[in-house]
Design a protein around this motif. Structure first.
Motif, short mmCIF file in Angstrom:
data_model
loop_
_atom_site.label_atom_id
_atom_site.label_comp_id
_atom_site.label_asym_id
_atom_site.label_seq_id
_atom_site.Cartn_x
_atom_site.Cartn_y
_atom_site.Cartn_z
N PHE A 1 0.80 -1.22 0.00
CA PHE A 1 0.00 0.00 0.00
C PHE A 1 0.84 1.28 0.00
O PHE A 1 0.50 2.25 -0.68
CB PHE A 1 -0.95 0.01 1.21
CG PHE A 1 -1.87 -1.17 1.26
CD1 PHE A 1 -2.87 -1.32 0.31
CD2 PHE A 1 -1.71 -2.15 2.22
CE1 PHE A 1 -3.71 -2.42 0.34
CE2 PHE A 1 -2.55 -3.25 2.27
CZ PHE A 1 -3.55 -3.39 1.32
N LEU A 2 1.89 1.31 0.77
CA LEU A 2 2.69 2.52 0.91
C LEU A 2 4.15 2.24 0.58
O LEU A 2 4.64 1.13 0.82
CB LEU A 2 2.62 3.04 2.36
CG LEU A 2 1.44 3.92 2.76
CD1 LEU A 2 1.54 4.24 4.25
CD2 LEU A 2 1.39 5.21 1.95
N ASP B 1 7.76 5.85 3.55
CA ASP B 1 6.59 6.51 4.16
C ASP B 1 6.04 5.70 5.32
O ASP B 1 5.61 6.27 6.34
CB ASP B 1 5.50 6.72 3.10
CG ASP B 1 5.96 7.62 1.97
OD1 ASP B 1 6.80 8.52 2.23
OD2 ASP B 1 5.51 7.42 0.82
N LEU B 2 6.05 4.38 5.19
CA LEU B 2 5.59 3.54 6.29
C LEU B 2 6.52 3.69 7.49
O LEU B 2 6.06 3.73 8.64
CB LEU B 2 5.53 2.08 5.84
CG LEU B 2 5.01 1.08 6.89
CD1 LEU B 2 3.60 1.46 7.33
CD2 LEU B 2 5.05 -0.34 6.36
N GLY C 1 9.29 7.41 -2.41
CA GLY C 1 8.53 7.83 -1.24
C GLY C 1 7.82 9.14 -1.50
O GLY C 1 8.33 10.00 -2.23
N TYR C 2 6.66 9.28 -0.89
CA TYR C 2 5.89 10.52 -1.05
C TYR C 2 6.44 11.63 -0.15
O TYR C 2 6.50 12.79 -0.53
CB TYR C 2 4.41 10.28 -0.73
CG TYR C 2 3.72 9.34 -1.70
CD1 TYR C 2 3.48 9.72 -3.01
CD2 TYR C 2 3.32 8.07 -1.27
CE1 TYR C 2 2.85 8.85 -3.90
CE2 TYR C 2 2.69 7.19 -2.15
CZ TYR C 2 2.46 7.59 -3.45
OH TYR C 2 1.85 6.74 -4.33
#
Length: 256
Positions: free
Chosen positions: A38-39, A43-44, A96-97
């Motif tokens: 999902f991520l 980011d996680l 990564g966001y």
């Protein structure tokens, strides 16, 4: 048996003080092994570290004052990471966001974990400083060490001159700590080296699990160069000087 019991107690207090760094290593290992649908992994990790920090304050393991110090180290570390990545010293190759100038926001927590350890150990071991140098000496020294991490890319590297200056400034300084009612002491400069060596070992674990990547680790992981110990020792000195100065300033405020 008394000496062994004291050593075990000391090790236990140190382990409790390393709770935040241990959580970071565990998260790095878990996210490296378990697929994340999902991520992005970076980011996680940011979410995990934020939740960990929230839980430590909520549970009373860290005070709000310690949170302020840790946040300061997060910002200091993030600024250093952005510069070092820009200069090509190391990289964060994954997507990564939540990245700023190719640096994931979670990276600041790795510096914050050093501050967390210092704050926790300070409180748990009832640390006291003996013959601490004057404020007007400590602050410029810490600033010079931190700035050298930036300026040595454009000018000469004066880390060993700074290390020599640290030995001179702290030659008569000691740190005392308490284990089960008994106080012990250690030369302050020696404590800097021991913590720096420990962080170098931790750095090898972190890079193994992909926290970041040095140029020589692009094709395959390899041990971080032993010369990095000197960098970590200097960073520990900066961290310790900031924490100690804030502790002493707060102590004077309380006395007033």
């Amino acid at each position: 048996m008394r000496a062994i019991n004291q050593l075990v107690r000391f090790g236990w207090e140190q382990t409790l003080s390393c709770l935040f760094p241990v959580a970071i290593f565990a998260s790095l290992a878990l996210t490296q092994i378990v697929p994340l649908p999902f991520l992005p992994r970076y980011d996680l990790l940011l979410i995990i570290f934020l939740l960990m920090q929230w839980w430590m304050v909520r549970s009373g393991l860290e005070t709000r004052d310690e949170l302020k110090v840790i946040t300061l180290f997060h910002l200091i570390g993030l600024a250093l990471e952005i510069f070092k990545v820009h200069m090509g010293s190391w990289s964060y190759p994954e997507e990564g966001y939540f990245k700023i100038f190719e640096v994931p926001l979670y990276s600041g927590f790795m510096y914050a974990s050093v501050a967390s350890y210092l704050c926790q150990a300070w409180r748990r071991l009832n640390v006291e400083l003996v013959r601490w140098p004057p404020f007007f000496v400590v602050v410029p020294l810490a600033a010079a060490i931190y700035l050298n991490f930036f300026t040595h890319h454009y000018w000469i590297d004066i880390r060993y001159w700074l290390a020599g200056l640290v030995i001179i400034v702290f030659w008569q300084s000691w740190v005392t700590y308490e284990v089960d009612g008994t106080r012990y002491r250690m030369p302050l400069a020696l404590s800097f080296v021991l913590i720096g060596l420990f962080i170098w070992i931790a750095e090898n674990i972190a890079t193994f699990f992909g926290a970041w990547e040095y140029p020589n680790q692009t094709d395959a992981w390899s041990i971080v160069h032993l010369g990095k110990v000197s960098s970590w020792v200097l960073l520990v000195i900066v961290s310790f000087l900031i924490v100690a100065t804030l502790k002493l300033v707060k102590g004077k405020i309380h006395q007033d």
